[in-house]
Scaffold this motif. Structure first.
Motif, short mmCIF file in Angstrom:
data_model
loop_
_atom_site.label_atom_id
_atom_site.label_comp_id
_atom_site.label_asym_id
_atom_site.label_seq_id
_atom_site.Cartn_x
_atom_site.Cartn_y
_atom_site.Cartn_z
N GLN A 94 34.15 22.34 37.62
CA GLN A 94 34.23 23.30 38.92
C GLN A 94 34.28 22.40 40.16
OE1 GLN A 94 34.61 26.50 38.71
NE2 GLN A 94 34.04 27.06 36.71
N TYR B 215 31.41 38.62 34.66
CA TYR B 215 30.77 37.33 34.37
C TYR B 215 29.72 37.62 33.39
CZ TYR B 215 32.49 35.61 38.85
OH TYR B 215 33.15 35.31 40.01
N ASP C 74 26.56 32.22 31.46
CA ASP C 74 27.19 31.61 32.83
C ASP C 74 26.19 32.43 33.99
OD1 ASP C 74 28.37 30.66 34.74
OD2 ASP C 74 30.14 32.13 34.80
N TRP D 4 30.09 31.12 37.53
CA TRP D 4 31.19 30.33 37.95
C TRP D 4 32.51 30.65 37.17
CZ3 TRP D 4 31.37 26.62 41.78
CH2 TRP D 4 30.08 26.09 42.43
N THR D 5 32.47 31.25 35.98
CA THR D 5 33.66 31.52 35.20
C THR D 5 33.92 33.03 35.04
OG1 THR D 5 33.24 29.54 33.80
CG2 THR D 5 34.76 31.02 32.99
N ASP D 6 35.04 33.49 35.72
CA ASP D 6 35.54 34.91 35.75
C ASP D 6 36.37 35.14 34.39
OD1 ASP D 6 36.54 37.31 36.12
OD2 ASP D 6 38.03 36.76 37.45
N ILE D 7 35.68 36.11 33.55
CA ILE D 7 36.37 36.05 32.09
C ILE D 7 36.98 37.69 32.26
CG2 ILE D 7 34.73 34.76 31.07
CD1 ILE D 7 33.13 37.45 30.04
#
Length: 482
Positions: free
Chosen positions: A260, A444, A449, A453-456
């Motif tokens: 990131q 998220y 997570d 931080w990680t948009d799925i």
């Protein structure tokens, strides 16, 4: 919302809960209620597993309370969060439930607040500090037998305080504002002051409570008191002795996951007044000192709460008092390069919540997802107060899951944030969409997570689920009619 499918009458519920801890002899006495609000307190204190922040008095209360580990506010700013907690209705910032614009006063005039119901139930009532968003508005003044209203001093500025500063920092232009007496409650500034606790707002709140419990209350009635502490809201101004509890480099910068970048999310740049600056332009060393000031302010509030509970015990009222400890929302301390609140991330939405019942001797960990709008029905349930027919609540009483952890509960919260952000949280995921066209979708996985931080949301396997969640969020927030 229909989360709770198990219901019981309030008086019976209180009797049952009381019997668990203090026996049947207390069931004939209406419980006292003390509601403690703390501003901008994220659930990262000792009671919630923090190894840094020193809060021995709050931790001691948590050790004999129901401690809710997944409590969420409707909107992570002071005004809408407090309006929702008091009214039992989800609120967005400066908006009514139907989407029209409305002030805090407008929001809590929609229907009777829970303090109103306690007054109507013949409780002696008193408030001081920041419980409302400012002093009690005109529509609520009749609710209180005594209305302290100390919150007007929440900036903790005076010529005497400034003359006693031994160290200070923050964003230079905002520190300058504070030092020169400009009223800016949002100043990212801090000051360590050589002075007694009573020199500051929260010491005054504690002093007021002492006067209420010793001198002013009607001893022939049960009491309901609501007190609100301003710290650790900005500016972080507190007595030097609380800064001295921490080494100079005590603050911890939030980690950035591998892969990131150290750059603000483009969506967030338009939501925060920081000029697009990571950590508002503070260096890591400056940010760490600012976090230390937040922790010192938290320890200062903790000391006041310790005194409040001591006063309950000395006056013989502690053993029949329900204590609710509530933080009005979470807070960013360099998480995602941010300070403050208002952005719809878990760090900002999740808040500390504890409920101590009379005679309770141990902690009960509550891992269900609950909302601040659940506080209203829970309080009147515990006190045996009937909900008026003309009062509509978005939340449900938590007494059922407090009595029985296996009771049916939907484990979900409907949330919102700046820039018309609306969302949904359960034990596994956080879903949201932003903007008038609801096109900016985020999803998220909170278990894998937790820092979000990680948009799925782009994954095709979630498409049907996202469409379903979108409709549920729109329904919960009445967006079709806005």
């Amino acid at each position: 919302m229909g989360k709770m499918h198990f219901k019981a009458k309030g008086a019976a519920v209180f009797g049952f809960c009381a019997a668990l801890h203090i026996g049947a002899s207390a069931q004939s006495t209406s419980p006292n209620v003390l509601f403690i609000a703390v501003d901008d307190l994220r659930p990262e204190i000792g009671a919630y597993g923090s190894l840094e922040v020193k809060t021995p008095n709050i931790d001691e209360l948590a050790a004999i309370s129901y401690k809710f580990n997944r409590a969420y506010v409707s909107f992570p700013l002071c005004q809408p969060s407090r309006a929702a907690m008091l009214s039992g209705l989800r609120m967005a910032n400066n908006r009514m439930p139907d989407g029209s614009k409305g002030s805090f006063d407008d929001q809590i005039k929609i229907q009777k607040t829970w303090p109103t119901l306690f007054k109507e139930a013949d409780y002696w009532t008193a408030t001081t500090g920041k419980v409302y968003h400012g002093n009690a508005p005109h529509s609520e003044k009749q609710v209180w037998d005594v209305n302290g209203g100390v919150w007007t001093h929440g900036n903790d500025w005076s010529e005497e305080i400034v003359s006693r500063i031994v160290d200070s920092g923050g964003r230079p232009e905002q520190l300058k504002q504070y030092l020169e007496g400009e009223y800016n409650l949002g100043a990212l500034a801090w000051a360590s002051v050589e002075g007694d606790d009573l020199l500051f707002t929260d010491g005054m709140v504690r002093r007021d409570f002492r006067d209420y419990i010793y001198n002013q209350r009607d001893k022939d009635k049960p009491f309901m008191m609501a007190i609100g502490f301003s710290r650790p809201h900005l500016p972080w101004v507190a007595p030097r002795k609380y800064f001295d509890m921490y080494p100079e480099d005590a603050g911890t910068i939030a980690p950035i996951p591998e892969g990131q970048s150290k750059a603000l999310d483009p969506v967030l740049e338009v939501q925060v007044s920081n000029g697009g600056m990571w950590n508002e332009g503070l260096t890591d060393a400056e940010a760490k000192r600012a976090i230390r000031a937040y922790m010192a302010s938290t320890s200062y509030v903790d000391a006041q709460i310790g005194k409040v509970i001591e006063y309950l015990k000395r006056t013989g009222t502690y053993d029949n008092t329900i204590i609710i400890f509530w933080g009005d929302h979470g807070y960013f301390l360099t998480d995602h390069g941010l300070f403050r609140k208002g952005i719809e991330y878990d760090k900002s939405l999740r808040h500390p919540l504890m409920i101590h019942l009379p005679g309770q001797k141990d902690t009960v960990e509550m891992d269900q997802v609950v909302e601040s709008v659940d506080i209203y029905p829970t309080l009147i349930d515990l006190a045996g107060i009937e909900k008026p027919a003309d009062v509509t609540l978005d939340g449900d009483s938590m007494v059922g899951i407090m009595n029985d952890s296996t009771a049916i509960w939907d484990n979900e919260a409907f949330v919102s944030g700046k820039k018309r952000t609306y969302g949904y949280v359960n034990q596994d995921i956080h879903f949201s969409f932003r903007g008038r066209d609801q096109s900016d979708v985020r999803l998220y996985n909170l278990k894998e997570d937790p820092g979000e931080w990680t948009d799925i949301s782009d994954s095709p396997k979630y498409a049907t689920w996202i469409n379903s969640l979108r409709e549920r969020v729109k329904d919960a927030w009445n967006l079709e009619n806005q």
